[in-house]
Write a protein that holds these residues in place. Structure first.
Motif, PDB file in Angstrom:
ATOM      1  N   GLU A 100      15.820   5.233   4.093  1.00 42.42           N
ATOM      2  CA  GLU A 100      16.535   6.516   4.142  1.00 42.42           C
ATOM      3  C   GLU A 100      17.161   6.727   5.521  1.00 42.42           C
ATOM      4  OE1 GLU A 100      13.569   9.329   2.865  1.00 42.42           O
ATOM      5  OE2 GLU A 100      13.803   8.768   0.752  1.00 42.42           O
ATOM      6  N   ALA A 101      16.417   6.388   6.567  1.00 40.44           N
ATOM      7  CA  ALA A 101      16.956   6.516   7.930  1.00 40.44           C
ATOM      8  C   ALA A 101      18.107   5.536   8.138  1.00 40.44           C
ATOM      9  CB  ALA A 101      15.849   6.271   8.960  1.00 40.44           C
ATOM     10  N   ALA A 102      17.970   4.324   7.610  1.00 38.57           N
ATOM     11  CA  ALA A 102      19.040   3.328   7.746  1.00 38.57           C
ATOM     12  C   ALA A 102      20.323   3.842   7.105  1.00 38.57           C
ATOM     13  CB  ALA A 102      18.613   2.002   7.124  1.00 38.57           C
ATOM     14  N   GLU A 103      20.215   4.459   5.938  1.00 32.84           N
ATOM     15  CA  GLU A 103      21.400   5.030   5.275  1.00 32.84           C
ATOM     16  C   GLU A 103      22.061   6.068   6.176  1.00 32.84           C
ATOM     17  OE1 GLU A 103      24.453   6.143   2.859  1.00 32.84           O
ATOM     18  OE2 GLU A 103      23.169   4.425   2.455  1.00 32.84           O
ATOM     19  N   ARG A 104      21.259   6.997   6.710  1.00 31.45           N
ATOM     20  CA  ARG A 104      21.818   8.064   7.566  1.00 31.45           C
ATOM     21  C   ARG A 104      22.448   7.504   8.833  1.00 31.45           C
ATOM     22  NH1 ARG A 104      16.760  10.162   6.803  1.00 31.45           N
ATOM     23  NH2 ARG A 104      16.265   9.892   9.008  1.00 31.45           N
ATOM     24  N   VAL A 105      21.691   6.646   9.523  1.00 28.69           N
ATOM     25  CA  VAL A 105      22.113   6.135  10.833  1.00 28.69           C
ATOM     26  C   VAL A 105      23.327   5.216  10.687  1.00 28.69           C
ATOM     27  CG1 VAL A 105      21.388   4.685  12.781  1.00 28.69           C
ATOM     28  CG2 VAL A 105      19.839   6.416  11.874  1.00 28.69           C
ATOM     29  N   LEU A 106      23.282   4.303   9.724  1.00 26.36           N
ATOM     30  CA  LEU A 106      24.372   3.336   9.560  1.00 26.36           C
ATOM     31  C   LEU A 106      25.640   3.992   9.001  1.00 26.36           C
ATOM     32  CD1 LEU A 106      22.272   0.328   8.255  1.00 26.36           C
ATOM     33  CD2 LEU A 106      23.357   0.538  10.512  1.00 26.36           C
ATOM     34  N   ALA A 107      25.484   5.078   8.255  1.00 25.80           N
ATOM     35  CA  ALA A 107      26.663   5.807   7.775  1.00 25.80           C
ATOM     36  C   ALA A 107      27.410   6.406   8.973  1.00 25.80           C
ATOM     37  CB  ALA A 107      26.262   6.896   6.790  1.00 25.80           C
ATOM     38  N   GLU A 108      26.651   6.829   9.987  1.00 24.86           N
ATOM     39  CA  GLU A 108      27.250   7.399  11.212  1.00 24.86           C
ATOM     40  C   GLU A 108      27.755   6.303  12.143  1.00 24.86           C
ATOM     41  OE1 GLU A 108      27.283  10.762  12.706  1.00 24.86           O
ATOM     42  OE2 GLU A 108      27.182  11.298  10.586  1.00 24.86           O
ATOM     43  N   ASP A 109      26.946   5.240  12.266  1.00 27.14           N
ATOM     44  CA  ASP A 109      27.281   4.149  13.198  1.00 27.14           C
ATOM     45  C   ASP A 109      26.874   2.818  12.576  1.00 27.14           C
ATOM     46  OD1 ASP A 109      27.601   2.332  15.249  1.00 27.14           O
ATOM     47  OD2 ASP A 109      25.980   3.146  16.493  1.00 27.14           O
ATOM     48  N   PRO A 110      27.828   2.139  11.905  1.00 23.61           N
ATOM     49  CA  PRO A 110      27.488   0.876  11.225  1.00 23.61           C
ATOM     50  C   PRO A 110      26.928  -0.199  12.161  1.00 23.61           C
ATOM     51  CG  PRO A 110      29.625   1.682  10.488  1.00 23.61           C
ATOM     52  CD  PRO A 110      29.212   2.543  11.647  1.00 23.61           C
TER      53      PRO A 110
ATOM     54  N   ARG B  94       0.861  -1.179   0.000  1.00 17.22           N
ATOM     55  CA  ARG B  94       0.000   0.000   0.000  1.00 17.22           C
ATOM     56  C   ARG B  94       0.899   1.231   0.000  1.00 17.22           C
ATOM     57  NH1 ARG B  94      -1.558  -2.168   4.719  1.00 17.22           N
ATOM     58  NH2 ARG B  94      -1.104  -0.175   5.687  1.00 17.22           N
ATOM     59  N   ALA B  95       0.367   2.342  -0.460  1.00 10.55           N
ATOM     60  CA  ALA B  95       1.159   3.577  -0.572  1.00 10.55           C
ATOM     61  C   ALA B  95       1.766   3.974   0.774  1.00 10.55           C
ATOM     62  CB  ALA B  95       0.302   4.707  -1.125  1.00 10.55           C
ATOM     63  N   ASP B  96       1.002   3.863   1.867  1.00  7.91           N
ATOM     64  CA  ASP B  96       1.541   4.267   3.172  1.00  7.91           C
ATOM     65  C   ASP B  96       2.626   3.294   3.632  1.00  7.91           C
ATOM     66  OD1 ASP B  96      -0.472   2.325   3.526  1.00  7.91           O
ATOM     67  OD2 ASP B  96      -0.884   2.966   5.575  1.00  7.91           O
ATOM     68  N   ALA B  97       2.468   2.009   3.307  1.00  8.85           N
ATOM     69  CA  ALA B  97       3.491   1.025   3.663  1.00  8.85           C
ATOM     70  C   ALA B  97       4.769   1.286   2.856  1.00  8.85           C
ATOM     71  CB  ALA B  97       2.985  -0.386   3.406  1.00  8.85           C
ATOM     72  N   GLU B  98       4.595   1.645   1.575  1.00 12.57           N
ATOM     73  CA  GLU B  98       5.755   1.985   0.740  1.00 12.57           C
ATOM     74  C   GLU B  98       6.485   3.187   1.307  1.00 12.57           C
ATOM     75  OE1 GLU B  98       5.474   2.481  -3.546  1.00 12.57           O
ATOM     76  OE2 GLU B  98       4.091   0.789  -3.604  1.00 12.57           O
ATOM     77  N   ARG B  99       5.715   4.193   1.750  1.00 16.26           N
ATOM     78  CA  ARG B  99       6.328   5.389   2.333  1.00 16.26           C
ATOM     79  C   ARG B  99       7.109   5.040   3.587  1.00 16.26           C
ATOM     80  NH1 ARG B  99       1.751   7.887   0.542  1.00 16.26           N
ATOM     81  NH2 ARG B  99       0.648   7.537   2.499  1.00 16.26           N
ATOM     82  N   SER B 100       6.547   4.160   4.431  1.00 15.50           N
ATOM     83  CA  SER B 100       7.260   3.820   5.667  1.00 15.50           C
ATOM     84  C   SER B 100       8.515   3.010   5.363  1.00 15.50           C
ATOM     85  CB  SER B 100       6.348   3.111   6.677  1.00 15.50           C
ATOM     86  OG  SER B 100       6.105   1.784   6.299  1.00 15.50           O
ATOM     87  N   VAL B 101       8.479   2.140   4.357  1.00 18.23           N
ATOM     88  CA  VAL B 101       9.678   1.388   3.966  1.00 18.23           C
ATOM     89  C   VAL B 101      10.733   2.356   3.444  1.00 18.23           C
ATOM     90  CG1 VAL B 101      10.626  -0.252   2.289  1.00 18.23           C
ATOM     91  CG2 VAL B 101       8.547  -0.818   3.548  1.00 18.23           C
ATOM     92  N   ARG B 102      10.313   3.313   2.604  1.00 19.88           N
ATOM     93  CA  ARG B 102      11.261   4.306   2.076  1.00 19.88           C
ATOM     94  C   ARG B 102      11.873   5.120   3.221  1.00 19.88           C
ATOM     95  NH1 ARG B 102       8.456   5.705  -2.014  1.00 19.88           N
ATOM     96  NH2 ARG B 102       7.344   7.427  -1.067  1.00 19.88           N
ATOM     97  N   ALA B 103      11.041   5.520   4.188  1.00 18.85           N
ATOM     98  CA  ALA B 103      11.533   6.287   5.348  1.00 18.85           C
ATOM     99  C   ALA B 103      12.535   5.454   6.151  1.00 18.85           C
ATOM    100  CB  ALA B 103      10.368   6.722   6.234  1.00 18.85           C
ATOM    101  N   VAL B 104      12.249   4.161   6.322  1.00 24.48           N
ATOM    102  CA  VAL B 104      13.169   3.274   7.056  1.00 24.48           C
ATOM    103  C   VAL B 104      14.489   3.149   6.317  1.00 24.48           C
ATOM    104  CG1 VAL B 104      13.561   0.873   7.774  1.00 24.48           C
ATOM    105  CG2 VAL B 104      11.380   1.995   8.314  1.00 24.48           C
TER     106      VAL B 104
END
Length: 196
Positions: free
Chosen positions: A22-32, A10-20
């Motif tokens: 994007e957040a994973a990229e930011r967070v893991l780049a700082e702290d793998p 669903r569109a909202d589920a897709e948005r939450s996966v995309r948000a996760v």
């Protein structure tokens, strides 16, 4: 192999996966070593949401790598490697790839399992890159005797180096992808030798 294809989200589920992702990229780049909980918090989703979508941390990392590889493949496609004049395609692809690699550096730096879809996509990107270089060679933009696999490796190295910037973290070109792309292509084709 008889698995059913995954149902579209669903569109909202897709948005939450995309948000996760994007957040994973930011967070893991700082702290793998960051936890799923830290990633969920950064994404603004409930811990249960991230665990429902990703069985474990490894499945999240694999999804992140695949998403980044798909975006990189799309960046290459958007440069019209098969139809644009070779120099135009090389410039567009380079600028597009710089943007994707800049935004997804952690994910694109992950070692891919050789059988993974991400690895297959990377092999296809490599093949398409050599095809564009061959077209440039056919148009006498690249020397007829040049080893195109070596040229591809040098091209990738130039892209990688341009993303690092200077030692102090700044970049003289202001990280404008078009300016960097022009510089990369110029260096690839002419090196540092004197201009006529």
């Amino acid at each position: 192999m008889g698995e059913m294809p995954a149902r579209p989200l669903r569109a909202d589920a897709e948005r939450s996966v995309r948000a996760v992702l994007e957040a994973a990229e930011r967070v893991l780049a700082e702290d793998p070593g960051a936890s799923m909980e830290q990633i969920a918090a950064a994404a603004g989703v409930a811990r249960t949401t991230i665990h429902r979508r990703f069985a474990n941390r490894q499945s999240l990392i694999e999804a992140l790598a695949l998403s980044a590889a798909r975006q990189l493949a799309q960046a290459v496609d958007d440069g019209r490697p098969d139809t644009a004049p070779p120099l135009v395609a090389m410039h567009r692809i380079t600028a597009n790839v710089l943007q994707v690699k800049g935004a997804w550096a952690f994910a694109l730096g992950l070692p891919a399992d050789p059988d993974s879809e991400a690895a297959v996509l990377q092999q296809e990107i490599d093949r398409r890159c050599v095809a564009v270089l061959r077209r440039a060679q056919d148009e006498k933009v690249i020397d007829a005797a040049a080893d195109l696999e070596w040229v591809r490796r040098v091209y990738y190295a130039l892209i990688g180096e341009s993303l690092h910037g200077k030692a102090d973290g700044s970049d003289a070109d202001g990280a404008d992808p078009d300016v960097l792309a022009a510089r990369i292509i110029d260096t690839l084709l002419h090196g540092a030798g004197p201009r006529a």
